[in-house]
Design an enzyme around this catalytic site. Structure first.
Site, PDB file in Angstrom:
ATOM      1  N   LYS A  67       0.724  -1.222   0.306  1.00  0.00           N
ATOM      2  CA  LYS A  67      -0.019  -0.215  -0.020  1.00  0.00           C
ATOM      3  C   LYS A  67       0.793   0.867  -0.058  1.00  0.00           C
ATOM      4  O   LYS A  67       1.366   2.049   0.951  1.00  0.00           O
ATOM      5  CB  LYS A  67      -0.712   0.368   0.998  1.00  0.00           C
ATOM      6  CG  LYS A  67      -1.960   1.030   1.017  1.00  0.00           C
ATOM      7  CD  LYS A  67      -3.164   1.126   2.377  1.00  0.00           C
ATOM      8  CE  LYS A  67      -4.040   2.056   3.005  1.00  0.00           C
ATOM      9  NZ  LYS A  67      -5.057   1.615   1.114  1.00  0.00           N
TER      10      LYS A  67
HETATM   11  C1  LIG Z   1      -6.920   0.142  -3.689  1.00  0.00           C
HETATM   12  C2  LIG Z   1      -7.186  -0.669  -2.945  1.00  0.00           C
HETATM   13  N1  LIG Z   1      -7.365  -1.789  -3.072  1.00  0.00           N
HETATM   14  C3  LIG Z   1      -8.187  -2.138  -1.759  1.00  0.00           C
HETATM   15  C4  LIG Z   1      -8.925  -1.664  -0.807  1.00  0.00           C
HETATM   16  C5  LIG Z   1      -8.902  -2.249   0.719  1.00  0.00           C
HETATM   17  O1  LIG Z   1      -8.142  -2.599   1.548  1.00  0.00           O
HETATM   18  P1  LIG Z   1      -9.168  -2.612   2.894  1.00  0.00           P
HETATM   19  O2  LIG Z   1     -10.025  -3.207   3.375  1.00  0.00           O
HETATM   20  O3  LIG Z   1      -8.188  -3.185   3.827  1.00  0.00           O
HETATM   21  O4  LIG Z   1      -8.910  -1.121   3.877  1.00  0.00           O
HETATM   22  C6  LIG Z   1      -7.475  -0.389  -0.455  1.00  0.00           C
HETATM   23  C7  LIG Z   1      -7.965   0.735   0.578  1.00  0.00           C
HETATM   24  O5  LIG Z   1      -7.099   0.321   1.364  1.00  0.00           O
HETATM   25  C8  LIG Z   1      -7.243   0.051  -1.703  1.00  0.00           C
HETATM   26  O6  LIG Z   1      -6.755   1.454  -2.098  1.00  0.00           O
END
Ligand SMILES: Cc1ncc(COP(=O)(O)O)c(C=O)c1O
Length: 319
Positions: free
Chosen positions: A161
């Site tokens: 991330k």
């Molecule tokens: C590109 C992306 N995909 C998926 C997610 C979903 O992840 P999470 O459920 O851990 O927030 C996020 C958000 O963080 C994201 O930015």
């Protein structure tokens, strides 16, 4: 909407006034994207404010830093504690969105400088509502498949991330909004489904829950993981797989998951109505299991809720 400022931000080990949490314009991350971050939610529960899957979010922050070889100057426990501190110090009793971020700061300039710039770490928190931002959440989201693909494997690692990945998300999300949709869905470079600009994607077909596997350039979302566990517990079969785009149009139900969007059902894709265009029974059951974690209706048998001691002595702000 402007960020609703709170009083304190945890910045490099101490709480500082919101407006003093600033960085130098020559910070490495600002020029080269060398930043990893998290989005975490705290919920108001009958037992007080609790941070959802805090330790898992912090682990993903450290995993993202590991992939990019960003040196983390604090332990995971210090970051966890910083998250709790910003909730307590800002008296965010009604829950909050928490943003931990670690980035290469001010030192030498250059993509790979001889001496690594120091890593700055900050954690901010504020009250934040629905992310997809349309007025009637019950109505579901209208999505489109983006003309921009997600990053290819072996280019930028989707499991990290990292700030740079969100250039792709900005292209996908902004294109969708420009065209009058709430959100865009990116395809992986093999043309199969990947994810939304900031959320994971699920389909329901003949009672089975389908989601693109991690190899399809998706972030390993914690809401994705939560939903898969809740589904399996409820006897719903879950398949992580390669999904052709057109299955999206033929799905009985579809929804996005993410810390920001929680579980938001998709009403249409490319103006094709999904199922009957209404919240479907599988999505509804999963939403109810998910929100039940915060109302107390769903037992937290995984220990996902990290309760914040709001009466903890407020750390005196410095700086
Ligand atoms: C590109 C992306 N995909 C998926 C997610 C979903 O992840 P999470 O459920 O851990 O927030 C996020 C958000 O963080 C994201 O930015």
């Amino acid at each position: 909407m402007p960020i609703p400022a709170t009083q304190f931000i945890w910045f490099n080990g101490k709480l500082v006034p919101w407006e003093k949490a600033t960085v130098h314009v020559l910070s490495h991350a600002l020029h080269y994207g060398s930043s990893v971050f998290e989005g975490v939610r705290a919920y108001e529960t009958p037992r007080g404010v609790a941070i959802f899957r805090l330790r898992d979010h912090t682990r993903r922050l450290f995993d993202s830093a590991k992939i990019y070889r960003i040196n983390m100057p604090y332990s995971a426990e210090v970051v966890n504690d910083a998250c709790r501190q910003v909730i307590a110090a800002n008296a965010l009793k009604r829950g909050a969105y928490i943003r931990p971020v670690a980035f290469k700061g001010y030192g030498e300039i250059g993509v790979t400088p001889r001496n690594e710039p120091p890593t700055d770490v900050a954690v901010a928190a504020w009250e934040w509502g629905k992310y997809l931002g349309h007025d009637d959440e019950e109505a579901g989201a209208d999505a489109c498949v983006s003309s921009w693909q997600r990053v290819a494997p072996n280019t930028l690692p989707a499991l990290a991330k990292a700030a740079g990945n969100y250039l792709s998300s900005q292209l996908i999300g902004a294109e969708a909004r420009r065209l009058g949709f709430h959100e865009g869905i990116g395809l992986a470079t093999d043309g199969t489904l990947s994810e939304g600009s900031g959320e994971n994607l699920f389909l329901v077909k003949d009672g089975v829950l389908l989601t693109p596997a991690l190899a399809h350039s998706v972030l390993g979302g914690l809401t994705r993981d939560t939903v898969m566990r809740l589904a399996r517990e409820r006897g719903i079969e879950v398949r992580e797989m390669s999904i052709p785009r057109e299955l999206l149009y033929l799905a009985d139900e579809a929804f996005f998951t993410g810390t920001a969007v929680e579980i938001t059902f998709i009403r249409s894709v490319d103006r094709i109505t999904i199922g009957n265009g209404k919240l479907g029974p599988v999505t509804e059951a999963l939403q109810s299991g998910f929100y039940g974690l915060f109302s107390g209706r769903t037992a937290d048998k995984w220990g996902w809720l990290d309760y914040v001691d709001m009466s903890a002595p407020r750390v005196a702000a410095s700086g």
